[in-house]
Design an enzyme around this catalytic site. Structure first.
Site, short mmCIF file in Angstrom:
data_model
loop_
_atom_site.label_atom_id
_atom_site.label_comp_id
_atom_site.label_asym_id
_atom_site.label_seq_id
_atom_site.Cartn_x
_atom_site.Cartn_y
_atom_site.Cartn_z
N ARG A 117 -10.53 -5.59 -3.00
CA ARG A 117 -10.74 -5.44 -1.53
C ARG A 117 -11.33 -6.56 -0.85
O ARG A 117 -12.37 -7.16 -1.63
CB ARG A 117 -11.44 -4.22 -1.44
CG ARG A 117 -11.81 -3.77 0.08
CD ARG A 117 -10.59 -3.12 0.69
NE ARG A 117 -10.90 -2.35 1.89
CZ ARG A 117 -10.04 -2.20 3.01
NH1 ARG A 117 -8.93 -2.30 2.77
NH2 ARG A 117 -10.58 -1.34 3.96
N THR A 395 -0.28 -2.41 5.42
CA THR A 395 -0.31 -2.07 3.97
C THR A 395 1.07 -1.88 3.37
O THR A 395 2.19 -1.59 3.76
CB THR A 395 -1.09 -0.94 3.96
OG1 THR A 395 -2.13 -1.14 4.49
CG2 THR A 395 -1.45 -0.48 2.44
N THR A 413 -2.75 -5.21 1.46
CA THR A 413 -2.79 -5.15 2.72
C THR A 413 -3.32 -6.11 3.34
O THR A 413 -4.28 -7.06 2.67
CB THR A 413 -3.41 -3.57 3.29
OG1 THR A 413 -3.37 -3.66 4.75
CG2 THR A 413 -4.77 -3.84 3.03
N LEU A 414 -2.79 -6.35 4.69
CA LEU A 414 -3.55 -7.39 5.65
C LEU A 414 -4.25 -6.72 6.66
O LEU A 414 -4.81 -7.09 7.87
CB LEU A 414 -2.41 -8.38 6.02
CG LEU A 414 -1.74 -9.34 5.33
CD1 LEU A 414 -0.60 -10.18 5.91
CD2 LEU A 414 -2.98 -10.60 4.89
N ASP A 437 -11.61 -1.96 9.28
CA ASP A 437 -11.82 -0.94 8.56
C ASP A 437 -13.42 -0.38 8.55
O ASP A 437 -13.93 0.72 7.94
CB ASP A 437 -11.53 -0.76 7.36
CG ASP A 437 -9.83 -0.56 7.09
OD1 ASP A 437 -9.25 -0.03 8.51
OD2 ASP A 437 -8.90 -0.88 6.31
N SER A 466 -11.68 1.93 2.66
CA SER A 466 -10.41 1.97 2.78
C SER A 466 -9.82 3.32 2.40
O SER A 466 -10.34 4.38 2.34
CB SER A 466 -9.75 1.15 1.64
OG SER A 466 -8.13 1.25 1.51
N SER A 467 -8.40 3.51 2.69
CA SER A 467 -7.52 4.76 2.38
C SER A 467 -6.56 4.55 1.49
O SER A 467 -5.91 5.50 1.11
CB SER A 467 -7.05 5.46 3.80
OG SER A 467 -7.95 5.78 5.03
N GLY A 487 0.00 3.08 5.39
CA GLY A 487 0.05 3.61 6.52
C GLY A 487 -1.62 4.09 6.91
O GLY A 487 -1.74 5.18 7.70
N GLY A 488 -2.41 3.21 6.40
CA GLY A 488 -3.76 3.56 7.07
C GLY A 488 -4.28 4.85 6.41
O GLY A 488 -4.16 5.30 5.35
#
Ligand code: GLY
Length: 583
Positions: A117, A395, A413-414, A437, A466-467, A487-488
């Site tokens: 991360r 992501t 992800t970006l 985030d 994060s998710s 998808g966040g």
């Protein structure tokens, strides 16, 4: 820990921010949310015998499958795919962002999680994303260079290779296909061609980005155009020659720091030089006799997934029809409670102490379950457990399984599609806007509408919550399902529904991935749904008191099931270009 009353106040403030919702991505996400699944008999998984990579972009999936064919293990293949997607899927594949990898290593008899991360630069302050009026300023956290976290992907992929690769492939060998593709270019197609024009204006704010992603007349590259990334080829070559030092020390970070500084950011060479990927113990739990191995903090993915599964385990899900209102009601109620806990407790474990063991315990789930009324939706205020548990936080996802019994579940992800849009001049590196985030202020929400509190405020060196939920399901210590999604906030509910569809409803993995999905994240207090649910099911959910809203933003659960019939690959059909490449 802030008080319940204070939480309510902050949450009320946060709801206002939810409405602002990811401005530039909203139209595109909404368009993609209107996915209508094909009929069940049209759904087939891709079958392979010896190994498989399922990824969102087919060139990269095939590069990974080729590594498997040449005797590489799942980690070798994941590293090759990950670097290739940084070239072929700039929307989310990256070396300028970060992510998480969960590995089931048969060779090491170990399950591990690699945390790569992004971290906040050392000069980050808790109020960094507030405006002069003291309120969250989303232009700062989403659209400016202040949103850029120190990229972790290069450190993460190289660490995975060093510790868990087969030893048969050098880093340089695994990078070579990505270098060739960046240098020679490739024809833009599928999801890249579908999304780049939508995001071109954001990218073109910076000349270095415009140069790469535009036609000579200044408009966006489109389907059939060639995307050439010469500077990115040089950066990847530096990594091939020097390992992660080629990215974190020397000319590349100098250029990154200059570009970010010129754009108003605060990242320094020391921030880059001191970046470390971390090997963590995954969160583990069980569901109906299967072991669930998923991502720990600083992702909320594994904790929320396990909490929801534990709540559901006490209900006879298989006795309720898949996709029926009683089944969906329980999914929604479980999600609501677990996402509420996410908001209150989770963050970077280096900075906060969250009651994770309690949150993923069967006892806690039983208490949560007791509060679920089969006939009525629980108001969001009551979804916060009355007494906090006591104890001692765009992501892309790909899945890989090899013939030796190793498995990799990788999500990286970006943040937004194409990140903040800034390519650092002379590097080809497209940078993230991951720091959105963080929670800009207690009770505020991020672009995905996720409300957070003190646990997730910005801070120097801190990783934003994060998710992402790369997950491996094991039976008798052997992988049976590898899954995850972009998808966040919707990542976790997507992974949950794929697992429930496979384990409770015995659906084949392709049908499980394809089935329409819904999502509740506590706040906003609404159930987002895809198309495909029966009208009377939706009516029943509404009658129970759920506020049902269409559409649900895009997710893409590229998954693999390991079965007696071989490996079954399920590239998610929701966006073009995903492929199961097997052998
Ligand atoms: N940036 C999306 C996530 O990490 O959850």
């Amino acid at each position: 820990m802030i008080s319940f009353a204070a939480e309510r106040r902050w949450i009320a403030a946060g709801i206002v921010l939810v409405v602002a919702w990811c401005g530039p991505c909203a139209a595109q996400e909404q368009r993609r949310g209107f996915y209508t699944p094909p009929s069940a008999d049209a759904i087939h998984a891709v079958v392979a015998e010896h190994g498989m990579v399922v990824a969102q972009e087919k060139i990269a999936a095939r590069i990974g499958a080729d590594v498997l064919r040449r005797g590489g293990n799942a980690v070798d293949a994941a590293v090759a795919t990950g670097f290739a997607m940084a070239v072929t899927y700039p929307r989310a594949g990256n070396i300028g962002g970060g992510g998480f990898m969960v590995i089931h290593s048969r060779e090491h008899a170990e399950d591990v999680a690699i945390d790569y991360r992004e971290t906040a630069p050392a000069a980050t302050t808790p109020g960094m994303f507030l405006g002069a009026d003291g309120k969250p300023d989303i232009a700062k956290s989403r659209d400016s260079a202040l949103s850029i976290g120190v990229p972790g992907t290069v450190a993460g992929l190289t660490l995975a290779l060093e510790k868990y690769g087969s030893g048969k492939f050098t880093l340089a060998a695994l990078l070579q296909p990505a270098i060739d593709l960046a240098r020679d270019g490739f024809v833009l197609t599928d999801d890249g061609a579908d999304t780049l024009p939508d995001w071109h204006r954001r990218l073109a704010r910076w000349p270095a980005s415009a140069k790469i992603f535009s036609r000579p007349d200044g408009t966006s590259l489109r389907e059939g155009d060639r995307l050439v990334q010469t500077d990115l080829a040089a950066t990847l070559s530096a990594i091939a020659e020097q390992g992660p030092r080629g990215f974190y020390e020397g000319p590349v970070p100098e250029k990154l720091v200059k570009a970010i500084g010129d754009a108003g950011g605060i990242m320094t060479s020391d921030d880059l030089k001191s970046y470390q990927a971390v090997i963590r113990a995954p969160v583990r739990g069980s569901y109906r006799g299967y072991d669930i191995v998923s991502m720990p903090q600083p992702s909320s993915g594994g904790v929320v997934l396990l909490e929801t599964l534990n709540i559901l385990e006490g209900f006879p899900m298989h006795e309720m029809k898949q996709g029926s209102a009683p089944s969906l009601h329980l999914l929604i109620e479980a999600m609501k409670r677990a996402y509420a806990d996410r908001a209150r407790y989770l963050g970077d474990p280096a900075f906060i102490s969250a009651p994770v063991a309690t949150l993923i315990s069967k006892d806690y789930a039983a208490k949560q379950r007791a509060g679920i009324d089969p006939d009525h939706a629980t108001p969001w205020t009551d979804a916060l457990s009355a007494t906090p548990p006591h104890e001692g936080s765009n992501t892309t996802h790909f899945s890989v399984v090899d013939s030796m019994g190793n498995a990799v579940s990788n999500t990286y992800t970006l943040n937004f599609s194409y990140g903040v849009g800034l390519v650092a001049d002379g590097t080809g590196v497209l940078l993230n806007n991951e720091l959105d985030d963080f929670t800009a202020a207690p009770g505020a929400s991020n672009a995905f509408g996720l409300v957070g509190f003190e646990a997730n405020l910005p801070g120097p060196g801190k990783r934003p919550l994060s998710s992402m939920a790369p997950t491996i399901v094991l039976k008798d210590n052997k992988p049976v399902l590898v899954t995850g999604s972009p998808g966040g906030s919707r990542i976790i509910s997507t992974v949950l529904q794929v697992i429930v569809n496979v384990l409770d409803y015995s659906m084949n993995v392709a049908a499980a991935v394809d089935a329409p999905r819904l999502h509740h994240q506590w706040l906003p207090d609404e159930v987002r749904i895809e198309r495909g649910f029966a009208d009377d099911t939706i009516a029943e959910l509404k009658a129970k008191g759920h506020h049902v809203v269409e559409p649900l933003g895009q997710t893409s659960a590229n998954s693999i099931a390991v079965t007696d019939y071989g490996l079954l690959g399920a590239p998610d059909p929701r966006s073009r270009g995903a492929e199961a490449a097997g052998q």
